[in-house]
Design a protein around this motif. Structure first.
Motif: not given
Ligand code: N2P
Length: 370
Positions: A271-281
């Protein structure tokens, strides 16, 4: 020392260090210490050791498993941390709240290794990529125990969110242990996507739809937790777990290594899913910003990034690293989804403060069942 005590000691030490150095200004030599706050199970075994060996900088390393927990700390300030790892949709509003310092790109000599397409996507959350480097990316789906599920429900819809959100299905799987992430934004947006709504809706009425849906299935969940599920799935303690791609694949790997007949698979629901990005700050009040910059530049080294992907089964945004990523990682569609699956993925927008307040309350009701 217990983890909680260690954090307190760490925070105290960091505050003392900030006070000691503040009178010398930013150019004063930093003590050889770096305080990192990263997600649990999100780095290779030797990443930190190698950095310490090479630089002589001692890393104090703490872990979390929730964007909300990280955000509460960042907004309260004085965390003592030099490097933190928010997901991009959280990073965006944290930048607006002024909690990060700008990157010194003149010192990030490995910046050019990053995939420009990914940087462009990230720039929607962090204009001009001024505050954060992309770290790893993945999807939010679920893992399941192939044999246990088959035994309880031979025609289980293992390609669908129905495994978690359809009461007819979850009720039949309850006995082998079904768990959910304790990640309100991600659970709600996934439920909305399943129900055919805009997953990023900020409407109260849509939130109600998701809440109602979750209330119907919640009696069948064993717990809400965002890291415990790796071992539980791997040991056969649970049989369906909403989770993050690499975590589920790590469970699969641990299960294979244990050779106890547990077989795990990861699903990116149809049905579709979340694509996420994690970052360093780097927090604005980081006590060791120069060491932090050195660490970020180290993470951007192709071999360092590749070794992390090979260990944690998350995709990295480092184009120069691809040559060093193991073939079985590169070719795993659970880690690098096919073009067809990618079309069906959505990314998160930044929640409005109003929606967030509603979400927090709804989430408490969902978790407590009241
Ligand atoms: C690692 C968690 C992955 C990060 N255990 C989810 N954003």
């Amino acid at each position: 020392m217990k983890p909680a005590m260690r954090s307190i000691a760490l925070a105290t030490a960091a505050v003392a260090a900030t006070m000691a150095f503040s009178s010398f200004g930013a150019s004063a030599a930093e003590e050889k210490v770096l305080n990192v706050y990263n997600w649990s199970d999100y780095i290779a075994e030797d990443t930190i050791k190698n950095f310490e060996k090479r630089t002589g900088i001692k890393v104090r390393y703490d872990v979390f498993d929730s964007n909300e927990v990280l955000e509460a700390k960042l907004l309260a300030g004085s965390t003592g941390y030099d490097v933190v790892v928010p997901s991009a949709s959280f990073l965006a509003r944290q930048i607006k709240a002024g909690v990060f310092r700008k990157l010194d790109k003149s010192k990030l000599t490995n910046w050019g290794n990053l995939d420009p397409k990914l940087l462009a996507r990230l720039a929607k959350y962090d204009p001009n990529n001024a505050h954060a480097i992309p770290y790893m990316w993945g999807t939010t789906g679920f893992g399941y125990n192939i044999d246990k599920v088959k035994k309880l429900l031979p025609d289980a819809p293992v390609d669908s969110w129905r495994m978690l959100f359809d009461p007819k299905v979850v009720s039949k799987l309850k006995s082998c242990g079904v768990t959910l992430l304790d990640a309100p934004t991600e659970v709600i947006s996934s439920a909305l996507k399943y129900a055919g709504h805009n997953p990023n809706s900020q409407k109260k009425a849509d939130l109600k739809v998701a809440e109602k849906l979750l209330m119907k299935v919640r009696p069948y969940f064993k717990y809400f937790h965002s890291s415990q599920y790796i071992n539980d799935l791997a040991n056969g303690e649970t049989c369906v777990a909403m989770g993050w791609s690499g975590d589920v694949l790590m469970a699969r790997d641990r299960a294979d290594e244990a050779k106890k007949g547990v077989h795990i698979a990861y699903t990116i629901p149809k049905e579709g899913a979340l694509l996420w990005f994690d970052t360093m700050a780097i927090p604005a009040d980081a006590p060791h910003p120069n060491n932090a910059t050195k660490f970020l530049n180290y993470i951007l080294e192709p071999k360092v990034a590749a070794a992390i992907s090979n260990y944690v089964f998350y995709a990295n945004p480092n184009a120069a690293a691809t040559a060093y990523v193991d073939d079985d990682v590169k070719s795993d569609p659970g880690i690098y989804p096919t073009a067809k699956v990618k079309k069906n993925l959505f990314t998160a927008t930044v929640n409005t403060p109003k929606f967030d307040r509603l979400l927090t309350r709804a989430w408490t009701r969902i978790k407590t069942g009241q």
